[in-house]
Each structure stands twice: as C-alpha cells, then as structure tokens.
Design an enzyme around this catalytic site. Structure first.
Site, mmCIF file in Angstrom:
data_model
loop_
_atom_site.group_PDB
_atom_site.id
_atom_site.type_symbol
_atom_site.label_atom_id
_atom_site.label_comp_id
_atom_site.label_asym_id
_atom_site.label_seq_id
_atom_site.Cartn_x
_atom_site.Cartn_y
_atom_site.Cartn_z
ATOM 1 N N GLU A 129 0.843 -1.203 0.000
ATOM 2 C CA GLU A 129 0.000 0.000 0.000
ATOM 3 C C GLU A 129 0.877 1.253 0.000
ATOM 4 O OE1 GLU A 129 -3.272 0.324 -0.516
ATOM 5 O OE2 GLU A 129 -2.468 2.348 -0.676
ATOM 6 N N LYS B 176 8.202 -1.519 -2.518
ATOM 7 C CA LYS B 176 7.550 -0.766 -1.422
ATOM 8 C C LYS B 176 8.607 -0.148 -0.499
ATOM 9 C CE LYS B 176 4.971 0.932 1.600
ATOM 10 N NZ LYS B 176 4.220 2.145 1.420
ATOM 11 N N CYS C 289 6.355 4.661 9.256
ATOM 12 C CA CYS C 289 6.993 3.778 8.267
ATOM 13 C C CYS C 289 8.371 4.174 7.755
ATOM 14 C CB CYS C 289 6.045 3.577 7.093
ATOM 15 S SG CYS C 289 4.562 2.701 7.617
HETATM 16 P P1 NAD Z 1 -1.759 -0.318 12.742
HETATM 17 O O1 NAD Z 1 -0.916 -0.602 13.937
HETATM 18 O O2 NAD Z 1 -2.546 0.938 12.675
HETATM 19 O O3 NAD Z 1 -2.808 -1.521 12.552
HETATM 20 C C1 NAD Z 1 -2.468 -2.865 12.607
HETATM 21 C C2 NAD Z 1 -3.620 -3.634 13.266
HETATM 22 O O4 NAD Z 1 -3.366 -5.037 13.146
HETATM 23 C C3 NAD Z 1 -3.778 -3.350 14.758
HETATM 24 O O5 NAD Z 1 -5.085 -2.841 15.011
HETATM 25 C C4 NAD Z 1 -3.557 -4.725 15.427
HETATM 26 O O6 NAD Z 1 -4.400 -4.955 16.551
HETATM 27 C C5 NAD Z 1 -3.912 -5.671 14.290
HETATM 28 N N1 NAD Z 1 -3.334 -7.016 14.435
HETATM 29 C C6 NAD Z 1 -2.024 -7.342 14.631
HETATM 30 N N2 NAD Z 1 -1.893 -8.677 14.648
HETATM 31 C C7 NAD Z 1 -3.126 -9.226 14.473
HETATM 32 C C8 NAD Z 1 -3.623 -10.559 14.400
HETATM 33 N N3 NAD Z 1 -2.805 -11.616 14.484
HETATM 34 N N4 NAD Z 1 -4.954 -10.735 14.227
HETATM 35 C C9 NAD Z 1 -5.782 -9.675 14.136
HETATM 36 N N5 NAD Z 1 -5.368 -8.393 14.171
HETATM 37 C C10 NAD Z 1 -4.052 -8.156 14.344
HETATM 38 O O7 NAD Z 1 -0.784 -0.437 11.481
HETATM 39 P P2 NAD Z 1 -0.933 0.323 10.060
HETATM 40 O O8 NAD Z 1 -0.429 1.707 10.171
HETATM 41 O O9 NAD Z 1 -2.290 0.057 9.537
HETATM 42 O O10 NAD Z 1 0.152 -0.478 9.210
HETATM 43 C C11 NAD Z 1 -0.075 -1.812 8.802
HETATM 44 C C12 NAD Z 1 0.974 -2.186 7.778
HETATM 45 O O11 NAD Z 1 0.835 -1.354 6.619
HETATM 46 C C13 NAD Z 1 2.425 -2.001 8.233
HETATM 47 O O12 NAD Z 1 3.199 -3.028 7.679
HETATM 48 C C14 NAD Z 1 2.825 -0.673 7.636
HETATM 49 O O13 NAD Z 1 4.216 -0.601 7.395
HETATM 50 C C15 NAD Z 1 2.071 -0.677 6.320
HETATM 51 N N6 NAD Z 1 1.737 0.652 5.784
HETATM 52 C C16 NAD Z 1 1.294 1.642 6.608
HETATM 53 C C17 NAD Z 1 0.925 2.876 6.070
HETATM 54 C C18 NAD Z 1 0.432 3.992 6.949
HETATM 55 O O14 NAD Z 1 0.238 5.093 6.429
HETATM 56 N N7 NAD Z 1 0.212 3.802 8.220
HETATM 57 C C19 NAD Z 1 0.971 3.081 4.693
HETATM 58 C C20 NAD Z 1 1.404 2.033 3.872
HETATM 59 C C21 NAD Z 1 1.775 0.825 4.435
HETATM 60 C C1 UGA Z 2 4.523 7.715 3.595
HETATM 61 C C2 UGA Z 2 4.521 7.637 2.074
HETATM 62 O O1 UGA Z 2 4.330 8.943 1.536
HETATM 63 C C3 UGA Z 2 3.436 6.698 1.581
HETATM 64 O O2 UGA Z 2 3.519 6.548 0.164
HETATM 65 C C4 UGA Z 2 3.597 5.330 2.246
HETATM 66 O O3 UGA Z 2 2.560 4.470 1.862
HETATM 67 C C5 UGA Z 2 3.577 5.506 3.742
HETATM 68 O O4 UGA Z 2 4.634 6.422 4.133
HETATM 69 C C6 UGA Z 2 3.844 4.232 4.486
HETATM 70 O O5 UGA Z 2 4.383 3.303 3.946
HETATM 71 O O6 UGA Z 2 3.512 4.275 5.672
HETATM 72 P P1 UGA Z 2 3.102 9.033 5.406
HETATM 73 O O7 UGA Z 2 4.216 8.644 6.313
HETATM 74 O O8 UGA Z 2 1.726 8.739 5.836
HETATM 75 O O9 UGA Z 2 3.290 8.316 3.985
HETATM 76 O O10 UGA Z 2 3.174 10.592 5.095
HETATM 77 P P2 UGA Z 2 4.137 11.493 4.167
HETATM 78 O O11 UGA Z 2 3.302 12.487 3.501
HETATM 79 O O12 UGA Z 2 5.026 10.680 3.326
HETATM 80 O O13 UGA Z 2 5.006 12.253 5.260
HETATM 81 C C7 UGA Z 2 5.995 11.586 6.021
HETATM 82 C C8 UGA Z 2 6.773 12.598 6.836
HETATM 83 O O14 UGA Z 2 7.587 13.394 5.973
HETATM 84 C C9 UGA Z 2 5.888 13.579 7.599
HETATM 85 O O15 UGA Z 2 6.452 13.829 8.858
HETATM 86 C C10 UGA Z 2 5.923 14.833 6.733
HETATM 87 O O16 UGA Z 2 5.685 16.013 7.453
HETATM 88 C C11 UGA Z 2 7.344 14.774 6.206
HETATM 89 N N1 UGA Z 2 7.522 15.519 4.938
HETATM 90 C C12 UGA Z 2 6.864 15.128 3.816
HETATM 91 C C13 UGA Z 2 8.396 16.595 4.900
HETATM 92 O O17 UGA Z 2 9.028 16.955 5.919
HETATM 93 N N2 UGA Z 2 8.578 17.259 3.717
HETATM 94 C C14 UGA Z 2 7.936 16.902 2.579
HETATM 95 O O18 UGA Z 2 8.165 17.556 1.527
HETATM 96 C C15 UGA Z 2 7.053 15.809 2.625
#
Ligand code: NAD
Ligand code: UGA
Length: 476
Positions: A167, A222, A278
């Site tokens: 994602e 990713k 992340c």
């Molecule tokens: P999060 O901590 O918000 O959510 C994860 C959820 O999974 C929690 O609610 C937890 O209780 C649940 N969970 C864990 N183990 C479980 C199990 N065995 N059965 C049922 N539920 C379970 O995490 P997130 O921010 O949603 O991130 C999830 C993944 O996506 C990570 O690998 C992260 O790197 C990736 N990712 C995050 C973002 C982002 O913007 N947060 C963007 C892209 C990718």
């Molecule tokens: C980032 C990536 O942008 C997503 O594509 C990815 O899916 C995600 O991580 C993930 O894997 O979790 P996110 O962390 O939600 O998304 O937000 P961003 O907009 O990337 O910002 C990350 C950090 O960089 C923030 O603290 C933001 O303030 C900072 N940032 C961003 C800067 O300081 N300058 C910029 O120009 C852009």
C-alpha cells in the site's frame, strides 16, 4: 476466479481506509475487516462517526455509505477467514525491539501469527495478499506456513496463492490516494490469482496503472519507494541547514531545483524531520537486509538518511534553546502541532516527540496544542503525564514547574505569557493566527519558530516578534 468475499486482518491506518474504499467501489464484494483489538473494532462500529479510531478526511462519509451493507468490522477472525476467498494481511510490522536484528529488522511475529490462523481456518482455494510492508522474501515464509498446513489438513483441501500488494497511501490524504492511486502494484506467480485481484482494482483504477511484477520486486519496490521519499526529505533538510549558515533560503533552493523535470517539485518541503510509522522502520529494514546480504556500503548509504533525520530534529531543539538566551528553564513554550503531519491524529515517530522531550529535559514548560491528537496520546509519547495545575497558572519563570507540560485545549490560551511559539505540524488553522493580537499576551522579547514554513514573516514582523523559520538564512 472471482473475488466475492474479502477478509482483511488488521483494522488499522491501512486496513480500515483501504477496505472502506474497496467496499465503496465494489458494492458486489463483501468486505470484512477483523482485528484482535476489540476496543478498536468497537470504535469502527461506533454510531457516532466522530469516534472512528483514525482520523482521515472523507473516511466518515464512506463508512456511513458502506458500513452494515457490504463493509463489516468484527473480532470474529476465524469465521471471516473461513468464509473469505481473498485475505489481506494488513497488520503492523514494527522494528524488532529485541533479539537478532533488534533496532533494524521488522518484527514479523504478527504476520506469522496471521499466516498460521489463515492456514488453520481457510477453506477451499484462498488468495493470501500481503498488504503490510514486509522485508523481501517474506512471501516465502507465508507460503511455507500455508504449505505445511495444507498437508496437515488434506481432507479440507485448502489451497493457497500468495500475492504481494503493498500500500502506498499517505496518512492525511489516504482516501484520495486510494481512490486515485498513482499505481497499484501486484506481485505474484499465479497469473489467475493476479488477475482476480486486478479485477477488484479495475472497478475504479485504470488498467494501465495496475502493475504486475514478480513477488520479490513488489516487496522490494515498497521499501524502495519509502526510502527514496525519506531520502528527499533528509536531502532538503541537510540543504536547509546550509541555507541557515550561508544566507540562502531553502524554499528558493527547493523551487529552483524542483523546476528541473528530472528532480520534480514534490517532497522538497524542509520541515522538522520526517515522522510517521513507516519511513524510519522501512529504511532500517532495508539497512538490515543490505547488511544481511553482505552489502555493507549499501546499508551505510541508507542508514545515513535516518541519521541525518535524527540529527536534524535535535538541531531544531538546540537552536530554540540557543535563541532563548541559552536556557529554556522555567520558560513557557507553546507547541503548535503534535501529529507527524497535518490531517491525521497519528503521532508515531512524530518529530514533535523528540523536540518536546529535548525542551522538557532542558526545563521548559510546554503548552501543547493539536486539533486531533489528545492529551493521553501525548502523555504516552512523552512518557510523562500532563500537569493540570499548569492550566490555572499565570507563569513567570515559575521554576517549580520546570520540565512539565499541559495540553492546550484552546489555541489562544497557550500564547498567554509565552516566551516562544514553535510550529511543528502544518495544520491549516496555524496559518490563520492573528499575530498582532496574540503578541500582546506574550512575554517580550518573544519568539516564533516556524519549522513548517506556514507563517507569513511579514505578519510576525508587524507584531514585533522575533522570527526563525526553517532554512531561512536571511532571518538568522
Ligand atoms: P496499525 O498498527 O494501525 O494496525 C495494525 C492492526 O493489526 C492493529 O489494530 C492490530 O491490533 C492488528 N493485528 C495485529 N496482529 C493481528 C492478528 N494476528 N490478528 C488480528 N489483528 C491483528 O498499522 P498500520 O499503520 O495500519 O500499518 C499496517 C501495515 O501497513 C504495516 O506493515 C505498515 O508498514 C504498512 N503501511 C502503513 C501505512 C500507513 O500510512 N500507516 C501506509 C502504507 C503501508
Ligand atoms: C509515507 C509515504 O508517503 C506513503 O507513500 C507510504 O505508503 C507511507 O509512508 C507508508 O508506507 O507508511 P506518510 O508517512 O503517511 O506516507 O506521510 P508522508 O506524507 O510521506 O510524510 C511523512 C513525513 O515526511 C511527515 O512527517 C511529513 O511532514 C514529512 N515531509 C513530507 C516533509 O518533511 N517534507 C515533505 O516535503 C514531505
């Protein structure tokens, strides 16, 4: 095959919004989001949409359209796994805290737990989809667990294919990112499984934006995307420090280099350092993988991006202390913004955490405001409860409260008697502050530190306040 019933394990920042958009765009598919965290599931099911466990603009509207129709949130993991023909694994993959690879490698215990649950309860043919961000080769681990179970329960004839579908959404713009993605990436071996998932996304994503790769490229792409994005931020923040030393302006430098099509203008905003759950974790994962494969120089290269970010965050707190005559003991500092970026209530790895901790360590008294983060979250992040006595105090060098903080419910109250204001998150409401009015209640010679470049310098000058902003050499 056609996907008709989806189960997503993990109702977090990714699972919740991603599945909501799939349900919204594919009314014929049943989407069940499950989580072991009952409190979180209850909030997803709360009638009052203001109580959803995560804040994302536009999410509440989708939930109100789909919840109870083809979108369901539940703790019944077993039932939903057994009924699904596609299962997304969207659980957390934080950096390992102990053991081999501690501090760098991803902790895959939750992913492994999911694989075991799927192996045990899935029925018939199931496509298992990695949505979590994972180290390259994790699909092999998942496959091995699923294969082992297949032979154990041969009578149930469960069979699996594993796909990688990382994602790319960013928090704060998750719904837009999901509705109009730059690309959707699907990695795998079995063409039929790849096309079944492609057909889900095709309901709203143009086909040319759905990329197919082998599974390892998908997993690695990713990590690489996050590493490149974070690298740009460390790059521009490093240049910001040179700007401050030389009289250049980082905004002007960013505009000049961003006009080059090969470089591009996005992700060049100098700020207080990147936060979020992340970037740091994914780069450290890449560092771990590089070292594991004997590529030390590659690991060192990427580790530099994280080191620069840590240094930069502490650079900002040191600079604030220096400007306030070398000490912040007993001084009142109003912190604007605690979330790691605007439009989210997420504080994971927020630069505000390190900067506030540094200032508290130096004895500052902090009034912390954020429109979406609550005081309990800030207490957890700072490892220190708020001191409610600060709410009723009119401070003037009150050394009894050195190193204490309180949540500032009302934005304007935090300015009263403040020695400094520090903007750490780019919330829109901070761009509309009436500085002439607010300056009247601050203690001169007061400072405004803008780490997000959202304040108009002219307004600060008119209000007779001292001003520092990130990467502005002329204002030093
Ligand atoms: P999060 O901590 O918000 O959510 C994860 C959820 O999974 C929690 O609610 C937890 O209780 C649940 N969970 C864990 N183990 C479980 C199990 N065995 N059965 C049922 N539920 C379970 O995490 P997130 O921010 O949603 O991130 C999830 C993944 O996506 C990570 O690998 C992260 O790197 C990736 N990712 C995050 C973002 C982002 O913007 N947060 C963007 C892209 C990718
Ligand atoms: C980032 C990536 O942008 C997503 O594509 C990815 O899916 C995600 O991580 C993930 O894997 O979790 P996110 O962390 O939600 O998304 O937000 P961003 O907009 O990337 O910002 C990350 C950090 O960089 C923030 O603290 C933001 O303030 C900072 N940032 C961003 C800067 O300081 N300058 C910029 O120009 C852009």
């Amino acid at each position: 095959m056609e996907i008709k019933n989806i189960c997503c394990i993990g109702a977090g920042y990714v699972g919740g919004p991603t599945m909501s958009v799939i349900a919204d765009r594919c009314p014929d598919i049943y989407v069940n989001v499950v989580d072991k965290n009952e409190e979180r599931i209850n909030l997803w099911n709360d009638k009052n949409l203001e109580n959803l466990p995560i804040y994302e603009p536009g999410l509440d509207k989708i939930i109100s359209r789909c919840r109870g129709k083809n979108l369901f949130f539940s703790t019944d993991i077993i039932k939903n796994i057994s009924e699904a023909d596609a299962i997304f694994i969207s659980v957390n993959t934080p950096t390992k805290k102990r053991g081999l690879g501690a501090g760098q490698a991803s902790d895959l215990k939750w992913v492994e737990a999911c694989a075991r649950e799927v192996a045990k309860y899935a029925k018939g043919y199931t496509i298992v989809i990695e949505k979590s961000t994972l180290p390259v080769k994790t699909a092999e681990v998942i496959k091995t667990i699923l294969e082992a179970s297949k032979s154990e329960t041969e009578d149930t004839k469960s069979t699996f294919d594993v796909l990688s579908n990382p994602e790319f959404l960013a928090e704060g713009s998750a719904i837009k990112d999901l509705e109009e993605p730059d690309r959707v990436l699907i990695g795998g071996e079995n063409k039929n499984a790849i096309y079944a998932l492609t057909n889900v996304y095709k309901k709203w994503v143009p086909e040319e934006k759905i990329l197919h790769t082998n599974i390892w490229s998908s997993e690695l792409a990713k990590l690489t995307a996050n590493a490149f994005l974070a690298q740009r931020i460390s790059s521009i923040n490093s240049i910001g420090a040179i700007c401050e030393a030389t009289g250049a302006d980082v905004r002007e430098v960013a505009r000049a280099i961003g006009s080059d099509n090969r470089i591009g203008s996005k992700f060049l905003d100098s700020g207080p350092g990147f936060g979020g759950s992340c970037f740091k974790k994914d780069i450290l994962n890449l560092v771990y993988l590089s070292n594991y494969f004997g590529l030390k120089e590659v690991g060192d290269f990427w580790e530099g991006v994280v080191k620069l970010n840590n240094w930069h965050q502490h650079r900002i707190s040191k600079l604030i202390i220096k400007k306030l005559f070398g000490t912040v003991s007993g001084k009142k500092i109003h912190i604007l913004g605690f979330a790691f970026k605007a439009n989210t209530n997420d504080t994971r790895e927020s630069s505000a955490i390190n900067i506030c901790k540094d200032l508290l360590e130096e004895g500052a008294i902090l009034y912390i405001h954020d429109p979406k983060v609550n005081s309990l979250q800030i207490s957890n992040d700072l490892g220190k409860s708020e001191n409610l006595q600060l709410k009723s105090l009119t401070l003037h060098d009150d050394f009894n409260f050195e190193g204490e903080w309180v949540f500032s419910e009302n934005l304007n109250d935090g300015f009263i008697n403040a020695d400094a204001v520090v903007v750490l998150t780019e919330w829109a409401e901070y761009s509309n502050i009436n500085w002439i009015e607010r300056a009247k209640s601050m203690r001169p010679p007061a400072w405004v530190f803008d780490a997000r470049s959202i304040i108009n310098p002219k307004e600060i000058k008119n209000a007779n306040l001292n001003f520092w902003r990130i990467g502005d050499g002329a204002a030093m």
